[in-house]
Design a protein around this motif. Structure first.
Motif, PDB file in Angstrom:
ATOM      1  N   LEU A 333       0.860  -1.140  -0.090  1.00  0.00           N
ATOM      2  CA  LEU A 333       0.027   0.085   0.079  1.00  0.00           C
ATOM      3  C   LEU A 333       0.912   1.329  -0.118  1.00  0.00           C
ATOM      4  CD1 LEU A 333      -2.875   1.145   0.137  1.00  0.00           C
ATOM      5  CD2 LEU A 333      -2.704   1.087   2.555  1.00  0.00           C
ATOM      6  N   GLY A 334       2.015   1.086   0.747  1.00  0.00           N
ATOM      7  CA  GLY A 334       2.681   2.364   1.047  1.00  0.00           C
ATOM      8  C   GLY A 334       3.431   2.793  -0.384  1.00  0.00           C
ATOM      9  N   THR A 335       3.930   1.731  -1.228  1.00  0.00           N
ATOM     10  CA  THR A 335       4.607   1.665  -2.202  1.00  0.00           C
ATOM     11  C   THR A 335       3.684   2.214  -3.481  1.00  0.00           C
ATOM     12  OG1 THR A 335       5.902   0.045  -1.590  1.00  0.00           O
ATOM     13  CG2 THR A 335       6.013   0.455  -4.255  1.00  0.00           C
ATOM     14  N   ILE A 336       2.532   1.980  -3.376  1.00  0.00           N
ATOM     15  CA  ILE A 336       1.604   2.398  -4.480  1.00  0.00           C
ATOM     16  C   ILE A 336       1.252   3.855  -4.201  1.00  0.00           C
ATOM     17  CG2 ILE A 336      -0.959   2.413  -5.211  1.00  0.00           C
ATOM     18  CD1 ILE A 336      -0.421  -0.717  -5.167  1.00  0.00           C
ATOM     19  N   LEU A 337       1.088   4.352  -2.737  1.00  0.00           N
ATOM     20  CA  LEU A 337       0.987   5.664  -2.386  1.00  0.00           C
ATOM     21  C   LEU A 337       1.964   6.540  -2.826  1.00  0.00           C
ATOM     22  CD1 LEU A 337      -0.944   4.805   0.969  1.00  0.00           C
ATOM     23  CD2 LEU A 337      -2.075   5.986  -0.897  1.00  0.00           C
ATOM     24  N   ALA A 362       2.242  -5.889  11.074  1.00  0.00           N
ATOM     25  CA  ALA A 362       2.313  -4.350  10.629  1.00  0.00           C
ATOM     26  C   ALA A 362       0.920  -3.745  10.282  1.00  0.00           C
ATOM     27  CB  ALA A 362       3.358  -4.412   9.441  1.00  0.00           C
ATOM     28  N   THR A 363       0.886  -2.452  10.406  1.00  0.00           N
ATOM     29  CA  THR A 363      -0.242  -1.629  10.045  1.00  0.00           C
ATOM     30  C   THR A 363       0.255  -0.375   8.876  1.00  0.00           C
ATOM     31  OG1 THR A 363      -0.137   0.228  11.693  1.00  0.00           O
ATOM     32  CG2 THR A 363      -1.092  -2.073  12.386  1.00  0.00           C
ATOM     33  N   ALA A 364      -0.769   0.047   8.271  1.00  0.00           N
ATOM     34  CA  ALA A 364      -0.343   1.338   7.657  1.00  0.00           C
ATOM     35  C   ALA A 364      -0.998   2.423   8.579  1.00  0.00           C
ATOM     36  CB  ALA A 364      -1.316   1.241   6.329  1.00  0.00           C
ATOM     37  N   ILE A 384      -5.518   4.802  -1.944  1.00  0.00           N
ATOM     38  CA  ILE A 384      -6.062   3.686  -1.200  1.00  0.00           C
ATOM     39  C   ILE A 384      -7.187   2.846  -2.300  1.00  0.00           C
ATOM     40  CG2 ILE A 384      -7.644   2.495   0.555  1.00  0.00           C
ATOM     41  CD1 ILE A 384      -6.263   4.770   2.435  1.00  0.00           C
ATOM     42  N   GLU A 385      -7.843   3.865  -2.754  1.00  0.00           N
ATOM     43  CA  GLU A 385      -9.007   3.228  -3.706  1.00  0.00           C
ATOM     44  C   GLU A 385      -8.173   2.704  -4.923  1.00  0.00           C
ATOM     45  OE1 GLU A 385     -11.455   6.451  -4.125  1.00  0.00           O
ATOM     46  OE2 GLU A 385     -12.651   6.056  -2.561  1.00  0.00           O
ATOM     47  N   ARG A 386      -7.071   3.360  -5.400  1.00  0.00           N
ATOM     48  CA  ARG A 386      -6.271   2.837  -6.708  1.00  0.00           C
ATOM     49  C   ARG A 386      -5.863   1.385  -6.125  1.00  0.00           C
ATOM     50  NH1 ARG A 386      -0.923   4.193  -8.033  1.00  0.00           N
ATOM     51  NH2 ARG A 386      -0.378   2.952  -9.871  1.00  0.00           N
ATOM     52  N   ALA A 387      -5.162   1.328  -4.894  1.00  0.00           N
ATOM     53  CA  ALA A 387      -4.556   0.105  -4.453  1.00  0.00           C
ATOM     54  C   ALA A 387      -5.621  -1.094  -4.476  1.00  0.00           C
ATOM     55  CB  ALA A 387      -4.107   0.430  -3.001  1.00  0.00           C
ATOM     56  N   ARG A 388      -6.829  -0.432  -4.029  1.00  0.00           N
ATOM     57  CA  ARG A 388      -7.923  -1.732  -3.996  1.00  0.00           C
ATOM     58  C   ARG A 388      -8.046  -2.230  -5.311  1.00  0.00           C
ATOM     59  NH1 ARG A 388     -12.590   0.554  -1.357  1.00  0.00           N
ATOM     60  NH2 ARG A 388     -13.508  -1.498  -0.340  1.00  0.00           N
TER      61      ARG A 388
END
Ligand code: PMP
Length: 392
Positions: A333-337, A362-364, A384-388
Protein backbone atom coordinates in the motif's frame (compact mmCIF):
# COMPACT_ATOMS: atom_id res chain seq x y z
CA UNK A 1 -6.46 26.73 10.76
CA UNK A 2 -5.19 28.14 7.41
CA UNK A 3 -3.00 25.22 6.40
CA UNK A 4 -2.34 26.52 2.89
CA UNK A 5 -0.27 29.32 4.29
CA UNK A 6 1.28 26.96 6.85
CA UNK A 7 2.39 24.61 4.07
CA UNK A 8 4.26 27.51 2.51
CA UNK A 9 6.45 27.67 5.64
CA UNK A 10 7.77 24.15 4.96
CA UNK A 11 10.09 23.75 1.96
CA UNK A 12 10.10 19.97 2.47
CA UNK A 13 6.44 19.67 1.51
CA UNK A 14 7.18 19.96 -2.22
CA UNK A 15 7.78 16.67 -4.04
CA UNK A 16 10.78 15.90 -6.27
CA UNK A 17 8.53 16.58 -9.29
CA UNK A 18 7.60 20.03 -7.98
CA UNK A 19 4.08 18.84 -7.13
CA UNK A 20 2.66 18.92 -3.58
CA UNK A 21 3.98 16.09 -1.48
CA UNK A 22 1.24 14.63 0.75
CA UNK A 23 3.42 13.94 3.75
CA UNK A 24 1.49 11.80 6.23
CA UNK A 25 4.41 10.51 8.30
CA UNK A 26 4.77 13.34 10.80
CA UNK A 27 4.67 10.91 13.74
CA UNK A 28 7.99 9.51 12.44
CA UNK A 29 9.50 12.94 12.00
CA UNK A 30 8.06 16.38 11.26
CA UNK A 31 9.01 18.58 8.33
CA UNK A 32 10.86 21.77 9.28
CA UNK A 33 9.57 25.32 8.94
CA UNK A 34 11.85 27.90 7.33
CA UNK A 35 12.14 29.70 10.69
CA UNK A 36 13.87 26.64 12.19
CA UNK A 37 16.06 26.12 9.12
CA UNK A 38 17.14 29.78 9.33
CA UNK A 39 17.87 29.58 13.06
CA UNK A 40 19.99 26.45 12.53
CA UNK A 41 21.76 28.06 9.60
CA UNK A 42 22.64 31.18 11.64
CA UNK A 43 23.81 29.07 14.59
CA UNK A 44 25.98 26.98 12.29
CA UNK A 45 27.22 29.99 10.33
CA UNK A 46 27.68 33.52 11.58
CA UNK A 47 26.98 32.73 15.26
CA UNK A 48 28.95 29.50 15.57
CA UNK A 49 31.35 28.80 18.46
CA UNK A 50 31.59 26.34 21.32
CA UNK A 51 29.79 26.87 24.63
CA UNK A 52 30.76 27.03 28.31
CA UNK A 53 34.53 27.11 27.68
CA UNK A 54 35.57 29.97 25.46
CA UNK A 55 36.86 33.22 26.99
CA UNK A 56 36.15 35.08 23.73
CA UNK A 57 32.97 36.99 22.97
CA UNK A 58 31.46 34.65 20.36
CA UNK A 59 31.62 31.69 22.72
CA UNK A 60 30.08 33.72 25.54
CA UNK A 61 27.24 34.72 23.19
CA UNK A 62 26.72 31.15 22.07
CA UNK A 63 26.65 30.02 25.71
CA UNK A 64 23.90 32.57 26.36
CA UNK A 65 22.03 31.26 23.28
CA UNK A 66 22.40 27.64 24.37
CA UNK A 67 21.18 28.35 27.91
CA UNK A 68 18.34 30.51 26.54
CA UNK A 69 17.33 27.49 24.45
CA UNK A 70 17.19 25.42 27.63
CA UNK A 71 14.91 28.04 29.24
CA UNK A 72 12.73 28.08 26.13
CA UNK A 73 12.34 24.31 26.05
CA UNK A 74 11.64 24.26 29.80
CA UNK A 75 8.93 26.90 29.42
CA UNK A 76 7.43 24.92 26.52
CA UNK A 77 6.53 22.08 28.89
CA UNK A 78 5.98 24.23 31.98
CA UNK A 79 9.25 23.31 33.72
CA UNK A 80 12.26 25.20 35.09
CA UNK A 81 15.54 25.48 33.22
CA UNK A 82 17.55 23.46 35.74
CA UNK A 83 15.08 20.60 35.16
CA UNK A 84 15.84 20.23 31.42
CA UNK A 85 18.60 17.85 30.39
CA UNK A 86 19.39 18.03 26.70
CA UNK A 87 19.73 14.52 25.28
CA UNK A 88 20.09 13.06 21.80
CA UNK A 89 16.34 12.46 21.74
CA UNK A 90 13.54 10.78 23.65
CA UNK A 91 15.33 7.44 23.38
CA UNK A 92 18.38 8.75 25.19
CA UNK A 93 16.20 10.54 27.74
CA UNK A 94 14.49 7.27 28.68
CA UNK A 95 17.83 5.41 28.73
CA UNK A 96 19.16 8.09 31.08
CA UNK A 97 16.41 7.46 33.64
CA UNK A 98 16.55 3.68 33.21
CA UNK A 99 20.31 3.66 33.92
CA UNK A 100 20.73 6.55 36.35
CA UNK A 101 17.72 6.02 38.59
CA UNK A 102 19.20 4.83 41.90
CA UNK A 103 16.41 2.47 42.90
CA UNK A 104 16.06 0.03 39.98
CA UNK A 105 13.26 -2.32 40.86
CA UNK A 106 10.07 -3.09 39.02
CA UNK A 107 8.81 -0.88 36.24
CA UNK A 108 5.26 -0.97 34.89
CA UNK A 109 5.13 -0.40 31.13
CA UNK A 110 2.20 -0.91 28.79
CA UNK A 111 1.47 -3.11 25.81
CA UNK A 112 1.51 -0.13 23.43
CA UNK A 113 4.96 1.24 24.23
CA UNK A 114 7.51 2.18 21.59
CA UNK A 115 10.63 0.00 21.72
CA UNK A 116 12.52 2.96 23.15
CA UNK A 117 10.31 2.74 26.23
CA UNK A 118 10.83 -1.02 26.58
CA UNK A 119 14.39 -1.98 25.68
CA UNK A 120 16.21 0.56 27.94
CA UNK A 121 14.45 -0.87 31.01
CA UNK A 122 15.32 -4.43 29.96
CA UNK A 123 18.96 -3.52 29.29
CA UNK A 124 19.35 -1.62 32.54
CA UNK A 125 18.17 -4.66 34.50
CA UNK A 126 14.67 -3.64 35.61
CA UNK A 127 11.95 -6.20 36.19
CA UNK A 128 9.32 -5.29 33.62
CA UNK A 129 5.57 -5.69 34.09
CA UNK A 130 3.15 -4.99 31.27
CA UNK A 131 -0.15 -3.20 31.65
CA UNK A 132 -2.83 -4.38 29.16
CA UNK A 133 -4.94 -2.16 26.90
CA UNK A 134 -8.65 -1.45 26.78
CA UNK A 135 -10.65 -2.69 23.80
CA UNK A 136 -10.33 0.67 22.04
CA UNK A 137 -6.55 0.85 22.44
CA UNK A 138 -5.89 2.88 25.56
CA UNK A 139 -3.64 1.95 28.47
CA UNK A 140 -6.04 0.27 30.89
CA UNK A 141 -5.57 2.26 34.08
CA UNK A 142 -8.02 0.09 36.03
CA UNK A 143 -5.68 -2.82 35.27
CA UNK A 144 -2.68 -0.66 36.22
CA UNK A 145 -4.29 0.11 39.57
CA UNK A 146 -4.77 -3.60 40.23
CA UNK A 147 -1.21 -4.46 39.16
CA UNK A 148 0.78 -1.78 40.98
CA UNK A 149 2.53 -2.79 44.20
CA UNK A 150 4.96 -1.05 46.56
CA UNK A 151 7.73 -2.98 44.75
CA UNK A 152 7.17 -0.80 41.68
CA UNK A 153 9.57 2.13 41.68
CA UNK A 154 8.69 3.39 38.21
CA UNK A 155 5.74 3.58 35.84
CA UNK A 156 6.65 4.55 32.26
CA UNK A 157 3.81 5.15 29.79
CA UNK A 158 3.42 6.85 26.42
CA UNK A 159 1.45 10.08 26.77
CA UNK A 160 0.14 9.54 23.22
CA UNK A 161 0.56 6.23 21.35
CA UNK A 162 2.60 6.52 18.14
CA UNK A 163 0.47 3.79 16.54
CA UNK A 164 -3.05 4.23 17.88
CA UNK A 165 -3.03 7.95 18.68
CA UNK A 166 -4.69 7.21 22.03
CA UNK A 167 -4.04 9.74 24.79
CA UNK A 168 -3.26 8.64 28.33
CA UNK A 169 -5.14 10.03 31.32
CA UNK A 170 -1.75 11.14 32.66
CA UNK A 171 -3.05 12.66 35.89
CA UNK A 172 -4.70 9.42 36.88
CA UNK A 173 -1.54 7.49 35.93
CA UNK A 174 0.45 9.85 38.18
CA UNK A 175 -2.00 9.38 41.03
CA UNK A 176 -1.80 5.58 40.73
CA UNK A 177 2.01 5.55 40.51
CA UNK A 178 2.41 7.88 43.47
CA UNK A 179 -0.10 5.90 45.55
CA UNK A 180 2.39 2.99 45.66
CA UNK A 181 5.47 5.23 45.96
CA UNK A 182 6.54 4.89 42.30
CA UNK A 183 7.56 7.68 39.92
CA UNK A 184 5.84 8.35 36.61
CA UNK A 185 7.86 8.82 33.42
CA UNK A 186 5.85 9.96 30.41
CA UNK A 187 7.11 9.34 26.90
CA UNK A 188 5.90 12.61 25.42
CA UNK A 189 7.26 12.15 21.88
CA UNK A 190 3.86 12.19 20.20
CA UNK A 191 2.06 14.44 22.70
CA UNK A 192 4.38 17.44 22.72
CA UNK A 193 3.80 18.31 19.02
CA UNK A 194 0.05 17.75 19.28
CA UNK A 195 -1.31 19.27 22.47
CA UNK A 196 -0.48 21.70 25.28
CA UNK A 197 1.78 19.98 27.82
CA UNK A 198 2.35 21.23 31.35
CA UNK A 199 4.41 18.86 33.47
CA UNK A 200 3.15 20.40 36.73
CA UNK A 201 -0.49 19.95 35.74
CA UNK A 202 0.21 16.38 34.62
CA UNK A 203 1.90 15.72 37.99
CA UNK A 204 4.48 13.45 36.34
CA UNK A 205 8.09 13.03 37.50
CA UNK A 206 9.91 12.70 34.17
CA UNK A 207 8.91 13.75 30.66
CA UNK A 208 10.88 12.64 27.58
CA UNK A 209 10.60 14.11 24.09
CA UNK A 210 12.44 14.68 20.80
CA UNK A 211 12.87 17.94 18.88
CA UNK A 212 12.59 16.38 15.42
CA UNK A 213 8.97 15.37 16.00
CA UNK A 214 8.27 18.95 17.11
CA UNK A 215 9.38 20.56 13.81
CA UNK A 216 12.93 20.98 15.17
CA UNK A 217 16.27 19.36 14.26
CA UNK A 218 17.29 15.73 14.66
CA UNK A 219 19.97 14.85 17.19
CA UNK A 220 18.44 16.60 20.17
CA UNK A 221 15.67 16.00 22.66
CA UNK A 222 15.04 16.62 26.31
CA UNK A 223 14.42 14.95 29.58
CA UNK A 224 12.43 17.08 31.96
CA UNK A 225 12.87 15.76 35.49
CA UNK A 226 11.79 17.06 38.87
CA UNK A 227 14.80 18.88 40.34
CA UNK A 228 14.97 16.78 43.52
CA UNK A 229 14.85 13.58 41.49
CA UNK A 230 17.59 14.65 39.07
CA UNK A 231 19.70 15.60 42.09
CA UNK A 232 19.28 12.08 43.48
CA UNK A 233 20.60 10.50 40.26
CA UNK A 234 24.24 9.71 39.60
CA UNK A 235 25.82 10.36 36.17
CA UNK A 236 25.39 7.67 33.55
CA UNK A 237 27.97 8.96 31.06
CA UNK A 238 31.28 10.58 31.92
CA UNK A 239 33.35 13.17 30.10
CA UNK A 240 33.90 16.88 29.82
CA UNK A 241 31.33 19.42 30.99
CA UNK A 242 29.63 17.12 33.52
CA UNK A 243 32.28 17.41 36.23
CA UNK A 244 33.04 19.62 39.18
CA UNK A 245 36.67 18.47 39.78
CA UNK A 246 38.55 15.59 38.20
CA UNK A 247 41.41 13.83 39.95
CA UNK A 248 42.76 10.29 39.84
CA UNK A 249 41.99 10.09 43.52
CA UNK A 250 38.31 10.79 42.90
CA UNK A 251 36.10 12.92 40.67
CA UNK A 252 33.15 15.05 41.71
CA UNK A 253 30.28 16.03 39.46
CA UNK A 254 28.48 19.16 38.40
CA UNK A 255 24.90 19.63 39.60
CA UNK A 256 22.04 18.72 37.24
CA UNK A 257 21.38 19.31 34.41
CA UNK A 258 25.10 19.61 33.42
CA UNK A 259 25.79 16.37 35.33
CA UNK A 260 23.94 14.51 32.58
CA UNK A 261 25.40 16.35 29.59
CA UNK A 262 28.85 14.84 29.06
CA UNK A 263 30.84 16.21 26.13
CA UNK A 264 30.33 19.13 23.76
CA UNK A 265 26.56 19.48 23.53
CA UNK A 266 24.36 19.71 20.43
CA UNK A 267 24.66 23.49 20.37
CA UNK A 268 23.23 24.19 16.93
CA UNK A 269 20.42 21.71 17.48
CA UNK A 270 19.48 23.32 20.82
CA UNK A 271 19.07 26.68 19.10
CA UNK A 272 16.90 25.00 16.45
CA UNK A 273 14.87 23.25 19.17
CA UNK A 274 14.05 26.61 20.78
CA UNK A 275 13.12 28.08 17.38
CA UNK A 276 10.73 25.17 16.86
CA UNK A 277 9.08 25.87 20.24
CA UNK A 278 8.62 29.50 19.16
CA UNK A 279 7.14 28.46 15.84
CA UNK A 280 4.66 26.00 17.37
CA UNK A 281 3.58 28.43 20.08
CA UNK A 282 3.14 31.11 17.40
CA UNK A 283 0.38 28.91 15.96
CA UNK A 284 -0.96 27.70 19.29
CA UNK A 285 -1.08 24.16 20.56
CA UNK A 286 -4.83 24.21 21.25
CA UNK A 287 -5.39 25.11 17.59
CA UNK A 288 -2.98 22.38 16.44
CA UNK A 289 -4.73 19.80 18.64
CA UNK A 290 -8.16 20.71 17.23
CA UNK A 291 -6.85 20.73 13.68
CA UNK A 292 -5.25 17.29 13.93
CA UNK A 293 -8.23 15.77 15.75
CA UNK A 294 -10.51 17.06 12.95
CA UNK A 295 -8.24 15.54 10.30
CA UNK A 296 -8.11 12.20 12.12
CA UNK A 297 -11.91 12.17 12.33
CA UNK A 298 -12.21 13.07 8.66
CA UNK A 299 -9.88 10.24 7.62
CA UNK A 300 -11.77 7.74 9.76
CA UNK A 301 -15.04 8.85 8.19
CA UNK A 302 -13.59 8.45 4.70
CA UNK A 303 -12.23 4.95 5.42
CA UNK A 304 -15.13 3.55 7.45
CA UNK A 305 -17.47 2.91 4.46
CA UNK A 306 -14.85 0.67 2.78
CA UNK A 307 -15.97 -2.86 3.63
CA UNK A 308 -12.42 -4.23 3.87
CA UNK A 309 -10.95 -1.62 6.18
CA UNK A 310 -9.80 -2.22 9.75
CA UNK A 311 -9.27 0.88 11.87
CA UNK A 312 -7.08 0.52 14.94
CA UNK A 313 -7.28 2.78 17.97
CA UNK A 314 -9.95 4.99 19.49
CA UNK A 315 -12.38 7.27 17.64
CA UNK A 316 -10.81 10.35 19.23
CA UNK A 317 -7.20 9.62 18.24
CA UNK A 318 -4.77 12.52 18.35
CA UNK A 319 -3.67 13.05 14.74
CA UNK A 320 -2.53 9.45 14.19
CA UNK A 321 -4.63 6.80 12.41
CA UNK A 322 -3.49 3.19 11.90
CA UNK A 323 -5.41 0.96 9.53
CA UNK A 324 -5.37 -2.14 7.33
CA UNK A 325 -7.02 -2.55 3.93
CA UNK A 326 -8.14 -6.12 3.30
CA UNK A 327 -5.21 -8.40 2.56
CA UNK A 328 -3.08 -5.67 1.05
CA UNK A 329 0.27 -5.69 2.81
CA UNK A 330 0.93 -2.25 4.32
CA UNK A 331 4.28 -2.09 2.47
CA UNK A 332 2.54 -2.66 -0.89
CA UNK A 333 0.00 0.00 0.00
CA UNK A 334 2.80 2.39 0.95
CA UNK A 335 4.58 1.76 -2.37
CA UNK A 336 1.45 2.44 -4.43
CA UNK A 337 0.73 5.58 -2.42
CA UNK A 338 4.28 6.77 -3.01
CA UNK A 339 3.53 6.73 -6.76
CA UNK A 340 0.74 9.20 -5.95
CA UNK A 341 3.03 11.51 -3.96
CA UNK A 342 1.50 10.30 -0.70
CA UNK A 343 3.88 9.27 2.10
CA UNK A 344 2.54 7.04 4.87
CA UNK A 345 4.33 4.74 7.26
CA UNK A 346 3.99 0.98 6.91
CA UNK A 347 5.46 -1.42 9.40
CA UNK A 348 5.54 -2.28 13.08
CA UNK A 349 6.26 1.33 14.08
CA UNK A 350 8.85 0.15 16.64
CA UNK A 351 5.99 -1.34 18.65
CA UNK A 352 6.21 -5.09 18.06
CA UNK A 353 4.46 -6.05 21.34
CA UNK A 354 1.54 -3.86 20.22
CA UNK A 355 1.49 -5.60 16.81
CA UNK A 356 1.36 -8.95 18.67
CA UNK A 357 -1.60 -7.63 20.65
CA UNK A 358 -3.36 -6.47 17.48
CA UNK A 359 -2.59 -9.80 15.80
CA UNK A 360 -0.93 -8.23 12.76
CA UNK A 361 2.72 -8.03 11.65
CA UNK A 362 2.34 -4.42 10.55
CA UNK A 363 -0.15 -1.61 10.00
CA UNK A 364 -0.44 1.32 7.62
CA UNK A 365 -0.31 4.62 9.50
CA UNK A 366 -1.23 8.13 8.47
CA UNK A 367 -0.09 10.79 10.89
CA UNK A 368 -0.77 14.49 10.66
CA UNK A 369 1.08 17.67 11.48
CA UNK A 370 0.09 21.29 11.80
CA UNK A 371 0.57 21.63 8.01
CA UNK A 372 -1.66 18.69 7.04
CA UNK A 373 -4.86 19.40 5.14
CA UNK A 374 -8.00 17.81 3.76
CA UNK A 375 -6.21 17.73 0.37
CA UNK A 376 -3.70 15.31 1.86
CA UNK A 377 -6.53 13.06 3.07
CA UNK A 378 -8.26 13.21 -0.32
CA UNK A 379 -5.02 12.18 -2.05
CA UNK A 380 -4.57 9.33 0.45
CA UNK A 381 -8.11 8.05 -0.07
CA UNK A 382 -7.72 8.23 -3.90
CA UNK A 383 -4.48 6.24 -3.56
CA UNK A 384 -6.13 3.63 -1.33
CA UNK A 385 -8.97 3.23 -3.85
CA UNK A 386 -6.41 2.67 -6.61
CA UNK A 387 -4.59 0.07 -4.48
CA UNK A 388 -7.90 -1.73 -3.86
CA UNK A 389 -8.55 -1.84 -7.64
CA UNK A 390 -5.02 -3.16 -8.31
CA UNK A 391 -5.25 -5.85 -5.66
CA UNK A 392 -8.83 -6.73 -6.58
N1 PMP B 1 8.45 7.13 21.79
C1 PMP B 1 7.52 7.30 20.85
C2 PMP B 1 6.06 7.22 21.23
C3 PMP B 1 7.90 7.57 19.54
O1 PMP B 1 6.96 7.75 18.60
C4 PMP B 1 9.28 7.63 19.23
C5 PMP B 1 9.76 7.89 17.82
N2 PMP B 1 9.09 7.15 16.84
C6 PMP B 1 10.20 7.46 20.26
C7 PMP B 1 9.75 7.21 21.52
C8 PMP B 1 11.67 7.55 20.01
O2 PMP B 1 12.03 8.84 19.64
P1 PMP B 1 13.49 9.15 19.07
O3 PMP B 1 13.75 8.12 18.00
O4 PMP B 1 13.37 10.53 18.53
O5 PMP B 1 14.44 9.05 20.20
Amino acid sequence: MPTTSRKADFPGLVGRDGQPWHYLDTAATAQKPQAVIDAVSRAMGTDYATVHRGVYGRSAEMTLGYEAARRRVAAFVGGREEEIVFTRGATEAINLVAYAWPDKGRVLLSQLEHHSNIVPWQLAGWQVDVCPLTGDGRIDLDAAEAMLTPEHTMVAFAHVSNVLGSTLDARRAAYLAHAVGAKLLLDGCQAVPRMPVDVAALDCDFYAFSAHKLYGPTGIGALWGRADLLAAMTPWQGGGAMIDRVAFTGTTYAPPPQRFEAGTPAIVEAIGFAAACDYVDGIGREAIARHEADLARSLREALQPMNDVTLFGPEDSAGIVSFAIGDIHPHDLGTILDEENVAIRAGHHCAQPLMDHLGVPATARASFGLYSSQDDIDALVRGIERARRIFG
